[in-house]
Motif scaffolding. Structure first.
Motif, PDB file in Angstrom:
ATOM      1  N   UNK A 162      66.604  -4.025  61.429  1.00 35.61           N
ATOM      2  CA  UNK A 162      65.230  -3.739  60.431  1.00 35.61           C
ATOM      3  C   UNK A 162      65.897  -3.974  59.180  1.00 35.61           C
ATOM      4  N   UNK A 163      67.115  -2.795  58.909  1.00 40.71           N
ATOM      5  CA  UNK A 163      67.229  -3.234  57.506  1.00 40.71           C
ATOM      6  C   UNK A 163      67.632  -5.021  57.149  1.00 40.71           C
ATOM      7  N   UNK A 164      68.294  -5.522  57.942  1.00 39.10           N
ATOM      8  CA  UNK A 164      68.565  -6.939  57.877  1.00 39.10           C
ATOM      9  C   UNK A 164      67.492  -8.090  57.318  1.00 39.10           C
ATOM     10  N   UNK A 165      66.680  -7.494  58.029  1.00 44.21           N
ATOM     11  CA  UNK A 165      65.634  -8.338  58.652  1.00 44.21           C
ATOM     12  C   UNK A 165      64.567  -8.445  57.150  1.00 44.21           C
ATOM     13  N   UNK A 166      64.460  -6.910  56.559  1.00 44.05           N
ATOM     14  CA  UNK A 166      64.039  -6.755  54.613  1.00 44.05           C
ATOM     15  C   UNK A 166      65.026  -7.450  53.807  1.00 44.05           C
ATOM     16  N   UNK A 167      66.534  -7.195  54.115  1.00 46.44           N
ATOM     17  CA  UNK A 167      66.996  -7.963  52.879  1.00 46.44           C
ATOM     18  C   UNK A 167      66.559  -9.193  53.077  1.00 46.44           C
TER      19      UNK A 167
ATOM     20  N   UNK B 117      70.562 -16.569  53.542  1.00 46.16           N
ATOM     21  CA  UNK B 117      70.875 -17.442  55.214  1.00 46.16           C
ATOM     22  C   UNK B 117      72.002 -16.835  55.998  1.00 46.16           C
ATOM     23  N   UNK B 118      72.872 -16.016  54.672  1.00 43.63           N
ATOM     24  CA  UNK B 118      74.423 -15.953  55.618  1.00 43.63           C
ATOM     25  C   UNK B 118      73.577 -14.281  56.994  1.00 43.63           C
ATOM     26  N   UNK B 119      71.870 -13.362  55.587  1.00 44.57           N
ATOM     27  CA  UNK B 119      71.408 -11.840  55.955  1.00 44.57           C
ATOM     28  C   UNK B 119      71.063 -12.874  57.316  1.00 44.57           C
ATOM     29  N   UNK B 120      69.860 -13.446  57.341  1.00 44.33           N
ATOM     30  CA  UNK B 120      69.263 -14.000  58.373  1.00 44.33           C
ATOM     31  C   UNK B 120      69.910 -14.180  59.409  1.00 44.33           C
ATOM     32  N   UNK B 121      70.998 -14.851  58.927  1.00 42.98           N
ATOM     33  CA  UNK B 121      71.987 -15.313  60.982  1.00 42.98           C
ATOM     34  C   UNK B 121      72.621 -13.591  61.464  1.00 42.98           C
ATOM     35  N   UNK B 122      73.070 -12.925  60.571  1.00 42.11           N
ATOM     36  CA  UNK B 122      73.847 -11.281  60.720  1.00 42.11           C
ATOM     37  C   UNK B 122      72.110 -10.465  61.355  1.00 42.11           C
ATOM     38  N   UNK B 123      70.887 -10.829  60.573  1.00 45.57           N
ATOM     39  CA  UNK B 123      70.092 -10.048  61.401  1.00 45.57           C
ATOM     40  C   UNK B 123      69.552 -10.203  63.057  1.00 45.57           C
ATOM     41  N   UNK B 124      69.529 -11.775  62.892  1.00 43.20           N
ATOM     42  CA  UNK B 124      69.595 -11.862  64.480  1.00 43.20           C
ATOM     43  C   UNK B 124      71.117 -11.694  65.369  1.00 43.20           C
ATOM     44  N   UNK B 125      71.981 -11.746  64.429  1.00 43.85           N
ATOM     45  CA  UNK B 125      72.630 -11.073  65.971  1.00 43.85           C
ATOM     46  C   UNK B 125      72.420  -9.853  65.804  1.00 43.85           C
ATOM     47  N   UNK B 126      72.297  -9.107  64.887  1.00 45.72           N
ATOM     48  CA  UNK B 126      71.903  -7.561  65.266  1.00 45.72           C
ATOM     49  C   UNK B 126      71.023  -7.225  66.383  1.00 45.72           C
ATOM     50  N   UNK B 127      69.282  -8.406  65.707  1.00 45.82           N
ATOM     51  CA  UNK B 127      68.902  -8.022  67.191  1.00 45.82           C
ATOM     52  C   UNK B 127      68.599  -8.226  68.119  1.00 45.82           C
ATOM     53  N   UNK B 128      70.254  -9.068  68.574  1.00 45.79           N
ATOM     54  CA  UNK B 128      69.919  -9.835  69.653  1.00 45.79           C
ATOM     55  C   UNK B 128      69.128 -10.935  69.768  1.00 45.79           C
ATOM     56  N   UNK B 129      69.243 -11.766  69.121  1.00 47.35           N
ATOM     57  CA  UNK B 129      67.768 -13.103  69.059  1.00 47.35           C
ATOM     58  C   UNK B 129      69.495 -14.389  69.194  1.00 47.35           C
ATOM     59  N   UNK B 130      70.386 -14.257  68.910  1.00 51.89           N
ATOM     60  CA  UNK B 130      71.244 -15.403  68.552  1.00 51.89           C
ATOM     61  C   UNK B 130      72.584 -14.725  68.738  1.00 51.89           C
TER      62      UNK B 130
END
Length: 108
Positions: free
Chosen positions: A5-10, A95-108
């Protein structure tokens, strides 16, 4: 799940900041050069916002839209060159934060 959630927000906030910064650029070459990060920010930011609306609580989606507006107010005093650099830097960090958010959410 709090990290996602925090990474998505950022990430959504950074993509919104890219659009707000580009809107402050004067028309001309600077605006044409910033079309690519704005296009990426609009597409990826919207997709991430829609997923956050579905998956997370409403504060993530609301604050991710208010965050760029609050951050963009002090940047109105930047020169055109510095505003252009801020646009590209926010796009890369988004883009870097989005990649980390995808990994944290279990998407990518």
């Amino acid at each position: 799940m709090l990290l996602a959630e925090l990474l998505y927000l950022i990430a959504i906030g950074l993509f919104g900041y890219v659009v707000v910064c580009a809107a402050q650029l004067p028309s001309g070459v600077w605006l044409v050069l910033s079309l690519f990060p704005v296009f990426i920010a609009i597409i990826l930011g919207f997709v991430m916002w829609a997923y956050a609306w579905y998956e997370f609580a409403w504060p993530v989606t609301v604050f991710s839209l208010l965050l760029p507006l609050a951050v963009a107010l002090p940047t109105r005093r930047l020169s055109t060159r510095n505003l252009f650099i801020a646009t590209w830097a926010a796009a890369v960090l988004g883009l870097i934060t989005a990649r980390l958010a995808f990994l944290a959410a279990g998407i990518g």
